[in-house]
Write an enzyme that holds these catalytic residues in place. Structure first.
Site, PDB file in Angstrom:
ATOM      1  N   GLN A 146      -6.248   0.575  10.577  1.00 41.70           N
ATOM      2  CA  GLN A 146      -5.878  -0.044   9.502  1.00 41.70           C
ATOM      3  C   GLN A 146      -4.488  -0.026   9.281  1.00 41.70           C
ATOM      4  OE1 GLN A 146      -7.091   0.142   5.263  1.00 41.70           O
ATOM      5  NE2 GLN A 146      -7.884  -1.853   5.490  1.00 41.70           N
ATOM      6  N   TYR A 148      -2.093  -3.951  -2.432  1.00 43.41           N
ATOM      7  CA  TYR A 148      -0.851  -3.414  -1.676  1.00 43.41           C
ATOM      8  C   TYR A 148       0.032  -4.459  -1.229  1.00 43.41           C
ATOM      9  CZ  TYR A 148      -3.804   0.802  -1.761  1.00 43.41           C
ATOM     10  OH  TYR A 148      -4.508   1.686  -2.489  1.00 43.41           O
ATOM     11  N   ARG A 204      -8.057  -8.059   6.264  1.00 42.05           N
ATOM     12  CA  ARG A 204      -8.650  -7.592   4.908  1.00 42.05           C
ATOM     13  C   ARG A 204      -8.048  -8.345   3.512  1.00 42.05           C
ATOM     14  NH1 ARG A 204     -11.533  -2.149   2.569  1.00 42.05           N
ATOM     15  NH2 ARG A 204     -13.663  -3.078   2.468  1.00 42.05           N
ATOM     16  N   GLY A 225     -19.062   2.193   3.279  1.00 44.75           N
ATOM     17  CA  GLY A 225     -18.007   3.058   3.169  1.00 44.75           C
ATOM     18  C   GLY A 225     -18.562   4.220   2.700  1.00 44.75           C
ATOM     19  N   ARG A 226     -18.816   4.551   1.232  1.00 42.10           N
ATOM     20  CA  ARG A 226     -19.122   5.605   0.687  1.00 42.10           C
ATOM     21  C   ARG A 226     -20.545   6.065   1.259  1.00 42.10           C
ATOM     22  NH1 ARG A 226     -18.690   3.306  -5.174  1.00 42.10           N
ATOM     23  NH2 ARG A 226     -19.465   1.642  -4.138  1.00 42.10           N
TER      24      ARG A 226
END
Ligand SMILES: Cc1cc2nc3c(=O)[nH]c(=O)nc-3n(C[C@H](O)[C@H](O)[C@H](O)COP(=O)(O)O)c2cc1C
Length: 376
Positions: free
Chosen positions: A104, A178, A230, A323-324
């Protein structure tokens, strides 16, 4: 395997012809544990190895493409050829376990802590500070057109390094507030040059990054190199990104020859906030409708159990990211594959850091931020 979940484990072919062994991928997650010089640590390599044998593709934590793009302590870097051996260690660890490795690539923009960037100068599309925990950050320096172009170039250079380091692909991080998102956002981008002023112009920076990355892959890679993008669908600020804005961006991205789009969501079934007619419809429904099978979409967000995944998959989405869930239970996919989905762990066990193979800085954050992970 329980036949209820069989579909999750069928193969899927990306537009570039690469076959994924199943529909489950690891979501990108920052691990805060790299060396101060930007190289990866052994603990991070072990963390990836432990999570790369069930999913078909692992998207790494974000890595900064320029020195002033670093957004976290302990982030691994991709802004110089010196980092190719370090980047290669991650790619190799993932691929050895049978998953595709996707790097990424990102720039933190105004979200970068000043102490992490050269001379403390943080940059963005415009001079609108980030707000975190109700507090305004430092005012960022608006990038000049030529500085913005240099950063676009840097995404390309990071892509070349990813190719040289043996990755199967890159994911352009246009989400989570971002730099790329700062250019797309009407809240963060107040420019009136070719990178701002209208919705179309706010798309210029994100789309230029895509074009640059694609051109580098054409030059240095081959057709099997995966390029994904993304995005976050909405922002809370008054002038921030709306679901309507995102559908316009997605429409343009769907024509770019990408191998996948990846929405960033905390809840897979969340509904749109504004900018579309029907606020009872989920964001995923809107996205799938707009994309209309032009490019695969990866969905994500609180898919804790096999049944959650089954329900998400029933929307028609081709790929799901965990993810988590893969930090909490690195054997999530293997448990589904072996009919032991009832044994999937859905809450973090505070006593199991070693068994779960999680580096100290990431573990310390997980156990000290209430509500971030279930069980804390
Ligand atoms: C520890 C942690 C670090 C993250 N770092 C990143 C990151 O580097 N890049 C990114 O796009 N998303 C990042 N995210 C967001 C995840 O990719 C994902 O969208 C989010 O956790 C929701 O999915 P989940 O419910 O499966 O965890 C991070 C999430 C967590 C929990």
């Amino acid at each position: 395997m329980n036949e209820r979940y069989e579909n999750l484990l069928t193969t899927f072919t990306l537009p570039n012809g690469v076959e994924l062994k199943n529909r489950l991928v690891m979501a990108p997650m920052t691990h805060y544990s790299s060396n101060v010089d930007g190289t990866v640590t052994d603990a991070e390599i072990k963390y990836y190895s432990r999570r790369s044998s069930g999913v078909s593709m692992v998207i790494t934590a974000c890595t900064h493409v320029t020195p002033n793009g670093q957004g976290f302590h302990g982030q691994f870097a991709s802004h110089s050829d010196e980092f190719i051996p370090s980047l290669k260690r991650v790619a190799t660890a993932i691929k050895e376990q049978g998953a595709k490795a996707v790097l990424q690539i990102y720039h933190g923009g105004k979200m970068s802590p000043p102490e992490l960037v050269p001379n403390g100068v943080i940059v963005s599309a415009s001079d609108v500070p980030a707000v975190s925990g109700g507090e305004e950050g430092k005012i960022p320096k608006p990038l000049t057109e030529s500085e913005a172009e240099e950063i676009i170039e840097a995404y390309g250079e990071a892509t070349r390094r990813a190719i040289q380091a043996g990755y199967d692909g890159v994911e352009i991080h246009g989400a989570n507030g971002y730099l790329i998102q700062q250019f797309f956002s009407g809240h963060s981008n107040r420019r009136d040059d070719r990178f701002g002023g209208s919705l179309e112009k706010r798309m210029a920076f994100p789309l230029a990054v895509v074009d640059k990355v694609k051109s580098v892959v054409e030059k240095h890679g081959d057709a099997s190199f995966i390029v994904g993008y993304r995005f976050s669908p909405e922002e809370p600020e008054e002038k921030g990104i709306t679901m309507g804005d995102t559908l316009t961006l997605v429409d343009a991205l769907a024509e770019k020859g990408l191998d996948y789009l990846h929405v960033s969501l905390g809840e897979f079934f969340s509904t749109a906030r504004r900018g579309v007619e029907d606020l009872s419809k989920t964001r995923i429904e809107y996205l799938l409708e707009k994309i209309n099978e032009r490019v695969p979409l990866i969905g994500v967000g609180s898919i804790y159990s096999a049944e959650d995944a089954r329900n998400a998959f029933a929307t028609g989405i081709p790929l799901l990211a965990l993810g988590r869930e893969l930090i909490i239970d690195p054997d999530w996919v293997q448990k589904v594959a072996s009919g032991k989905e009832d044994e999937i762990v859905t809450k973090i066990d505070k006593e199991k850091q070693e068994e779960l193979v999680v580096p100290d800085p990431l573990w310390n954050k997980i156990v000290n931020i209430p509500g971030w992970f279930p069980g804390i």
